[in-house]
Design an enzyme around this catalytic site. Structure first.
Site, PDB file in Angstrom:
ATOM      1  N   GLU A 179       0.848  -1.197   0.000  1.00 39.32           N
ATOM      2  CA  GLU A 179       0.000   0.000   0.000  1.00 39.32           C
ATOM      3  C   GLU A 179       0.882   1.244   0.000  1.00 39.32           C
ATOM      4  OE1 GLU A 179      -2.529   2.883  -0.123  1.00 39.32           O
ATOM      5  OE2 GLU A 179      -3.238   0.807  -0.342  1.00 39.32           O
TER       6      GLU A 179
ATOM      7  N   HIS B  11     -44.242  -6.201  11.416  1.00 37.28           N
ATOM      8  CA  HIS B  11     -45.005  -4.960  11.524  1.00 37.28           C
ATOM      9  C   HIS B  11     -44.792  -4.356  12.919  1.00 37.28           C
ATOM     10  CE1 HIS B  11     -48.391  -2.161  11.141  1.00 37.28           C
ATOM     11  NE2 HIS B  11     -48.743  -2.532  12.373  1.00 37.28           N
TER      12      HIS B  11
END
Length: 460
Positions: free
Chosen positions: A35, A439
Site C-alpha cells: 500500500e 409490523h
C-alpha cells in the site's frame, strides 16, 4: 535487492485488496499486501466512510430543525463545521487502524510504498523484490479531472477537498449528479448552502431508474436545490473570493457565481506506473480488462475492484477479492454477478437499487410487471416523519423472476439488501408474497410493492 517469496502479493490495501489478503491468509496462503498511502484505501479514508459520517451530521441537524413536528423544542441551533469534519476524520482514522490490526491478526505482511510489476509474478517496491505465486492488482481509482475544471483545493474541490473544506460555502456548484455529487450536494444543502447541481445527461442520478430519479429530483428541489439537467459547465473563472461558472443548457448560456465548486464527473483507474504495458495487460479507458473471475489474461495476474471496471463499489471489490483469493488457493468460487450488486446513494432522501431498471428490462426483451408502494401508505414511515418515498419492483411477467428493485426514501440503503438476497436466491414473486414481513416496519413496503405488481396490494 532484498527478495521475499509469497503465495500471493496484493497491490493496494483498499476494500478489495485488504479483504483479498485476509481471505488468502485464512486459506493458508502466505500473503503480502503493498500500500502506498493508507490502509483501507480511498473508501475507508476518503470515500464511503468519512462521507457517511458527514451525512449523518447533516441528517441529525436536519432532524433538529424539524423538532417542532415531533412535539419537541430545540433553540439556538447551529453547527461547527470544523468539529463535523473532525468527527469524520476521526472515524476514518479509527477504521484505518482497524484494518492494520486485522492484517496483523491474520499474519499478512504489509509493505508500504509504490509497487511496480517486473513480470506477472514479481513485484518491486523500492529496494525490495516480492516474488509471488500470484499477484492481485487492487490499485483502485481516483477522481477524473476535465480540462478547465481541475480541482485546485481552494475554490474548486475534488471529493477529498470537499471532505475537508477550507471554508463553508454560501453558494455551491456541484458538477455531476452521480452518487458522489449528489451526496455532497445533500450535505452542504442541509447545512444551509445554496446548491446548484449541473448534470450533462438528461436527468440526475443517470444510473438509477428514471422514475426513482425523477422522484428524488422533486425532493431535492423542494429542499432548495437548483438542478440543471442536460447542461454543461464550459468554463470556470477562478477568482480570489469566488468562482464564476459558464453553463450551457441546450444552447441557453448563463453564468453562475458561487463560493466553491465540487467536481464529481467520474473516476479513472490507477493504472499508471505499474508496468502493465510491458506485460501486455489490456487496458481500456483506464481500466484493466478481465474475465468474470478477474483474470487479466496474463497467467498469475488478477485485477479487482475499481481498477477492473464497473460497478465502482466497495462491496463489489471486496467480494471480488474473496473470489480471487479462493481461486488462487485452488478453489472454484462463483463469479461475482454485477447485476445483483446493490447501489446505494446516501443523499436525503436515500436512493438504492439492484438489478435492471424498467427501461433496461424492456430493452432486454422482458414482458414485465411493475409494483409500486409509496411511503405515505406505511405506518412506520409516517411515525418516523418520513412519508416521502417509494418502493418499485420489476418482475418478469411469465416466470415471476425479480428483475430489479428500486427505492427512494428513508433508510432504503438498509432495506435494499432484502431484494439483493432475493435475487441471489433466484426468488420469484410467489416466494416474496408468501414471506411474512414484520409490523410495523419500513420493510412492509417491500412486500406491498411485490403484491402491487400482481394487483394484490392491501394498504394502498
Amino acid at each position: 535487492m532484498a527478495s521475499q517469496t509469497f503465495d500471493m502479493v496484493v497491490v493496494g490495501a483498499g476494500p478489495g485488496g485488504y479483504v483479498a489478503a485476509i481471505r488468502g491468509a485464512q486459506l493458508g496462503l502466505k500473503v503480502c499486501v503493498v500500500e502506498r498511502e493508507h490502509l483501507g484505501g480511498i473508501c475507508l479514508n476518503w470515500g464511503c466512510i468519512p462521507t457517511k459520517a458527514l451525512l449523518r451530521s447533516a441528517e441529525v441537524f436536519h432532524l433538529m430543525q424539524r423538532a417542532g413536528e415531533f412535539g419537541l423544542t430545540a433553540e439556538g441551533l447551529g453547527f461547527d463545521l470544523d468539529k463535523v469534519v473532525a468527527r469524520s476524520r476521526g472515524i476514518a482514522k479509527q477504521l484505518n487502524q482497524g484494518v492494520g490490526h486485522l492484517l496483523k491478526k491474520n499474519g499478512v505482511t504489509v509493505v508500504m510504498g509504490e509497487a511496480r510489476l517486473d513480470g506477472p509474478r514479481r513485484v518491486v517496491v523500492g529496494d525490495r523484490v516480492l516474488e509471488a505465486g500470484a499477484v492481485v492488482l487492487a490499485t483502485g481509482a481516483r477522481a477524473r479531472d476535465l480540462p478547465g475544471l481541475e480541482a485546485d483545493g481552494k475554490r474548486v474541490w475534488s471529493y477529498r477537498h470537499a471532505l475537508q473544506p477550507p471554508h463553508m460555502p454560501k453558494r455551491l456548484l456541484v458538477i455531476g449528479s452521480g452518487a458522489i455529487g449528489i451526496e455532497f450536494a445533500s450535505f452542504y444543502n442541509a447545512l444551509g448552502a445554496e446548491v446548484t447541481v449541473v448534470e450533462v445527461m438528461d436527468r440526475i442520478l443517470p444510473a438509477e431508474d428514471a422514475e426513482i430519479a425523477a422522484f428524488a429530483k422533486k425532493q431535492f428541489v423542494k429542499q432548495g436545490m437548483t438542478v440543471l439537467e442536460g447542461a454543461t459547465v464550459t468554463a470556470l473563472d477562478r477568482q480570489a473570493d469566488r468562482v464564476v461558472a459558464s453553463v450551457d443548457k441546450s444552447g441557453d448560456k448563463s453564468r453562475i457565481e458561487v463560493d466553491a465548486v465540487i467536481s464529481a464527473v467520474g473516476i479513472v483507474g490507477n493504472v499508471e506506473g505499474l508496468g502493465l504495458e510491458d506485460l501486455g495487460v489490456r487496458v481500456e479507458k483506464t481500466h484493466v480488462v478481465t474475465d468474470r473471475h478477474c483474470r487479466t489474461g496474463i497467467d498469475g495476474l488478477y485485477a479487482i475492484g475499481d481498477l477492473a471496471g464497473a460497478p465502482w463499489l466497495a462491496h463489489k471489490a471486496s467480494h471480488e477479492g474473496v473470489m480471487v483469493a479462493e481461486l488462487i488457493a485452488g478453489g472454484d468460487p462463483h463469479p461475482v454477478a454485477p447485476d445483483s450488486i446493490a447501489g446505494c446513494t446516501y443523499c436525503q432522501p436515500q436512493v438504492a437499487s439492484v438489478g435492471l431498471t424498467e427501461a433496461k428490462a424492456k430493452a432486454a426483451g422482458h414482458e414485465i410487471r411493475i409494483g409500486r408502494f409509496p411511503f405515505i401508505g406505511n405506518g412506520k414511515a409516517i411515525a418516523l416523519g418520513e412519508a416521502e418515498g417509494m418502493v418499485k419492483t420489476i418482475f418478469d411477467a411469465t416466470t415471476g423472476a425479480l428483475l430489479g428493485a428500486h427505492m427512494v426514501g428513508a433508510e432504503v440503503t438498509e432495506l435494499i439488501q432484502g431484494y439483493v438476497i432475493g435475487r441471489q436466491l433466484e426468488t420469484t414473486e410467489e416466494d416474496l408474497m408468501l414471506t411474512v414481513f414484520p409490523h410495523p416496519t419500513l420493510s412492509e413496503m417491500m412486500h406491498e410493492s411485490v403484491l402491487d405488481a400482481w394487483g394484490r396490494a392491501i394498504h394502498f
